[in-house]
Design a protein around this motif. Structure first.
Motif, PDB file in Angstrom:
ATOM      1  N   ALA A   1       9.224   0.622 -44.238  1.00  0.00           N
ATOM      2  CA  ALA A   1       8.032   0.127 -44.932  1.00  0.00           C
ATOM      3  C   ALA A   1       8.208  -1.362 -45.221  1.00  0.00           C
ATOM      4  CB  ALA A   1       7.823   0.885 -46.232  1.00  0.00           C
ATOM      5  N   SER A   2       7.129  -2.089 -45.094  1.00  0.00           N
ATOM      6  CA  SER A   2       7.118  -3.507 -45.422  1.00  0.00           C
ATOM      7  C   SER A   2       5.740  -3.838 -45.975  1.00  0.00           C
ATOM      8  CB  SER A   2       7.434  -4.343 -44.180  1.00  0.00           C
ATOM      9  OG  SER A   2       7.492  -5.708 -44.519  1.00  0.00           O
ATOM     10  N   PRO A   3       5.531  -3.608 -47.258  1.00  0.00           N
ATOM     11  CA  PRO A   3       4.202  -3.758 -47.862  1.00  0.00           C
ATOM     12  C   PRO A   3       3.588  -5.154 -47.703  1.00  0.00           C
ATOM     13  CG  PRO A   3       5.736  -2.764 -49.427  1.00  0.00           C
ATOM     14  CD  PRO A   3       6.525  -3.163 -48.224  1.00  0.00           C
ATOM     15  N   ASP A   4       4.418  -6.179 -47.551  1.00  0.00           N
ATOM     16  CA  ASP A   4       3.896  -7.537 -47.412  1.00  0.00           C
ATOM     17  C   ASP A   4       3.481  -7.865 -45.977  1.00  0.00           C
ATOM     18  OD1 ASP A   4       4.295  -7.964 -50.107  1.00  0.00           O
ATOM     19  OD2 ASP A   4       6.301  -8.798 -49.812  1.00  0.00           O
ATOM     20  N   ALA A   5       3.880  -7.055 -45.028  1.00  0.00           N
ATOM     21  CA  ALA A   5       3.570  -7.327 -43.624  1.00  0.00           C
ATOM     22  C   ALA A   5       2.171  -6.820 -43.281  1.00  0.00           C
ATOM     23  CB  ALA A   5       4.596  -6.654 -42.718  1.00  0.00           C
ATOM     24  N   THR A   6       1.486  -7.573 -42.438  1.00  0.00           N
ATOM     25  CA  THR A   6       0.228  -7.107 -41.853  1.00  0.00           C
ATOM     26  C   THR A   6       0.588  -6.432 -40.541  1.00  0.00           C
ATOM     27  OG1 THR A   6      -1.006  -8.941 -42.827  1.00  0.00           O
ATOM     28  CG2 THR A   6      -2.019  -7.819 -40.949  1.00  0.00           C
ATOM     29  N   GLN A   7       0.105  -5.200 -40.350  1.00  0.00           N
ATOM     30  CA  GLN A   7       0.406  -4.460 -39.134  1.00  0.00           C
ATOM     31  C   GLN A   7      -0.844  -3.765 -38.622  1.00  0.00           C
ATOM     32  OE1 GLN A   7       4.329  -2.365 -39.058  1.00  0.00           O
ATOM     33  NE2 GLN A   7       4.268  -2.698 -41.269  1.00  0.00           N
ATOM     34  N   PHE A   8      -1.018  -3.782 -37.307  1.00  0.00           N
ATOM     35  CA  PHE A   8      -2.113  -3.090 -36.638  1.00  0.00           C
ATOM     36  C   PHE A   8      -1.496  -2.150 -35.602  1.00  0.00           C
ATOM     37  CE2 PHE A   8      -4.676  -7.278 -37.049  1.00  0.00           C
ATOM     38  CZ  PHE A   8      -5.093  -6.964 -38.328  1.00  0.00           C
ATOM     39  N   PHE A   9      -2.121  -0.974 -35.424  1.00  0.00           N
ATOM     40  CA  PHE A   9      -1.647   0.023 -34.461  1.00  0.00           C
ATOM     41  C   PHE A   9      -2.841   0.559 -33.682  1.00  0.00           C
ATOM     42  CE2 PHE A   9       1.044   0.113 -38.170  1.00  0.00           C
ATOM     43  CZ  PHE A   9       2.321   0.169 -37.665  1.00  0.00           C
ATOM     44  N   GLU A  10      -2.632   0.805 -32.406  1.00  0.00           N
ATOM     45  CA  GLU A  10      -3.636   1.485 -31.582  1.00  0.00           C
ATOM     46  C   GLU A  10      -2.919   2.468 -30.668  1.00  0.00           C
ATOM     47  OE1 GLU A  10      -6.652   1.915 -31.754  1.00  0.00           O
ATOM     48  OE2 GLU A  10      -7.472   0.193 -32.797  1.00  0.00           O
ATOM     49  N   ALA A  11      -3.559   3.596 -30.412  1.00  0.00           N
ATOM     50  CA  ALA A  11      -3.002   4.633 -29.542  1.00  0.00           C
ATOM     51  C   ALA A  11      -3.874   4.776 -28.301  1.00  0.00           C
ATOM     52  CB  ALA A  11      -2.946   5.961 -30.292  1.00  0.00           C
ATOM     53  N   TYR A  12      -3.223   5.048 -27.182  1.00  0.00           N
ATOM     54  CA  TYR A  12      -3.902   5.181 -25.889  1.00  0.00           C
ATOM     55  C   TYR A  12      -3.319   6.362 -25.128  1.00  0.00           C
ATOM     56  CZ  TYR A  12      -4.891   0.344 -27.089  1.00  0.00           C
ATOM     57  OH  TYR A  12      -5.271  -0.791 -27.758  1.00  0.00           O
ATOM     58  N   ARG A  13      -4.170   7.060 -24.419  1.00  0.00           N
ATOM     59  CA  ARG A  13      -3.675   8.058 -23.472  1.00  0.00           C
ATOM     60  C   ARG A  13      -3.674   7.384 -22.102  1.00  0.00           C
ATOM     61  NH1 ARG A  13      -8.973   9.602 -24.080  1.00  0.00           N
ATOM     62  NH2 ARG A  13     -10.132   9.858 -22.142  1.00  0.00           N
ATOM     63  N   ILE A  14      -2.855   7.899 -21.231  1.00  0.00           N
ATOM     64  CA  ILE A  14      -2.765   7.349 -19.882  1.00  0.00           C
ATOM     65  C   ILE A  14      -3.670   8.164 -18.989  1.00  0.00           C
ATOM     66  CG2 ILE A  14      -1.230   6.880 -17.953  1.00  0.00           C
ATOM     67  CD1 ILE A  14       1.054   6.903 -20.109  1.00  0.00           C
ATOM     68  N   GLU A  15      -4.583   7.491 -18.329  1.00  0.00           N
ATOM     69  CA  GLU A  15      -5.493   8.156 -17.403  1.00  0.00           C
ATOM     70  C   GLU A  15      -5.483   7.358 -16.107  1.00  0.00           C
ATOM     71  OE1 GLU A  15     -10.065   9.039 -17.839  1.00  0.00           O
ATOM     72  OE2 GLU A  15      -8.904  10.157 -19.344  1.00  0.00           O
ATOM     73  N   GLY A  16      -4.776   7.894 -15.115  1.00  0.00           N
ATOM     74  CA  GLY A  16      -4.614   7.164 -13.863  1.00  0.00           C
ATOM     75  C   GLY A  16      -3.781   5.926 -14.115  1.00  0.00           C
ATOM     76  N   ASP A  17      -4.357   4.767 -13.800  1.00  0.00           N
ATOM     77  CA  ASP A  17      -3.633   3.511 -14.025  1.00  0.00           C
ATOM     78  C   ASP A  17      -4.298   2.698 -15.149  1.00  0.00           C
ATOM     79  OD1 ASP A  17      -5.944   2.818 -12.721  1.00  0.00           O
ATOM     80  OD2 ASP A  17      -4.981   1.577 -11.202  1.00  0.00           O
ATOM     81  N   ALA A  18      -4.815   3.405 -16.145  1.00  0.00           N
ATOM     82  CA  ALA A  18      -5.490   2.735 -17.261  1.00  0.00           C
ATOM     83  C   ALA A  18      -5.101   3.354 -18.596  1.00  0.00           C
ATOM     84  CB  ALA A  18      -7.004   2.798 -17.083  1.00  0.00           C
ATOM     85  N   CYS A  19      -5.146   2.525 -19.620  1.00  0.00           N
ATOM     86  CA  CYS A  19      -4.981   2.982 -21.003  1.00  0.00           C
ATOM     87  C   CYS A  19      -6.365   3.276 -21.570  1.00  0.00           C
ATOM     88  CB  CYS A  19      -4.327   1.883 -21.841  1.00  0.00           C
ATOM     89  SG  CYS A  19      -2.613   1.560 -21.434  1.00  0.00           S
ATOM     90  N   ILE A  20      -6.529   4.455 -22.117  1.00  0.00           N
ATOM     91  CA  ILE A  20      -7.794   4.877 -22.722  1.00  0.00           C
ATOM     92  C   ILE A  20      -7.570   5.018 -24.228  1.00  0.00           C
ATOM     93  CG2 ILE A  20      -9.626   6.610 -22.756  1.00  0.00           C
ATOM     94  CD1 ILE A  20      -9.286   5.110 -20.030  1.00  0.00           C
ATOM     95  N   TRP A  21      -8.333   4.266 -25.002  1.00  0.00           N
ATOM     96  CA  TRP A  21      -8.170   4.235 -26.451  1.00  0.00           C
ATOM     97  C   TRP A  21      -8.388   5.625 -27.051  1.00  0.00           C
ATOM     98  CZ3 TRP A  21     -11.907   4.944 -30.397  1.00  0.00           C
ATOM     99  CH2 TRP A  21     -11.462   4.637 -31.685  1.00  0.00           C
ATOM    100  N   GLU A  22      -7.533   5.972 -28.004  1.00  0.00           N
ATOM    101  CA  GLU A  22      -7.669   7.212 -28.766  1.00  0.00           C
ATOM    102  C   GLU A  22      -7.655   6.869 -30.246  1.00  0.00           C
ATOM    103  OE1 GLU A  22      -4.346   9.665 -27.355  1.00  0.00           O
ATOM    104  OE2 GLU A  22      -5.817  10.763 -26.182  1.00  0.00           O
ATOM    105  N   ALA A  23      -8.586   7.388 -30.985  1.00  0.00           N
ATOM    106  CA  ALA A  23      -8.620   7.135 -32.423  1.00  0.00           C
ATOM    107  C   ALA A  23      -7.435   7.815 -33.088  1.00  0.00           C
ATOM    108  CB  ALA A  23      -9.922   7.653 -33.019  1.00  0.00           C
ATOM    109  N   PHE A  24      -6.827   7.136 -34.021  1.00  0.00           N
ATOM    110  CA  PHE A  24      -5.726   7.731 -34.794  1.00  0.00           C
ATOM    111  C   PHE A  24      -6.278   8.761 -35.717  1.00  0.00           C
ATOM    112  CE2 PHE A  24      -2.499   4.344 -34.017  1.00  0.00           C
ATOM    113  CZ  PHE A  24      -1.441   5.178 -33.795  1.00  0.00           C
TER     114      PHE A  24
END
Length: 120
Positions: A97-120
């Protein structure tokens, strides 16, 4: 797993912000099985770091999933069920944990040769 040559180089992303690769973590499974977590430092996402918003950073994360992460998972062994791209405004050890840090996360599934966004 890190690559020292890649770690030192700033990566090109659509927003133009400076982004640096930190590591890929594959030994912490997610709810759907094997996950490849690609971690990056992006100082401009800091609250006082230049104003890169989440919406802008999300485009950069998708770009890195497609252009950086996908080409690298082919040589890591089993194909993960998901790729997670994370940005932090500073180097934060994985799982800490680092409460002072700003962090962003995104999840993707692999579909063929592309990343497809998935909601957390």
């Amino acid at each position: 797993m890190t690559d020292p040559a890649v770690n030192e180089a700033a990566l090109v992303v659509p927003s133009g912000q400076a982004v640096r690769f930190v590591e890929v973590v594959m030994n912490a499974p997610g709810p759907e099985g094997l996950v490849a977590r690609f971690r990056f430092v992006a100082p401009a996402i800091a609250k006082d770091g230049g104003g890169i918003s989440y919406d802008v950073a999300a485009l950069d994360m998708e770009h890195l999933c497609n252009s950086f992460a996908l080409p690298r998972i082919a040589s890591t062994g089993p194909v993960p069920s998901q790729i997670i791209i994370s940005f932090a405004d500073r180097d934060v050890p994985f799982g800490e944990a680092s409460p002072d840090a700003t962090q962003f996360f995104e999840a993707y599934r692999i579909e063929g040769d592309a990343c497809i966004w998935e909601a957390f």
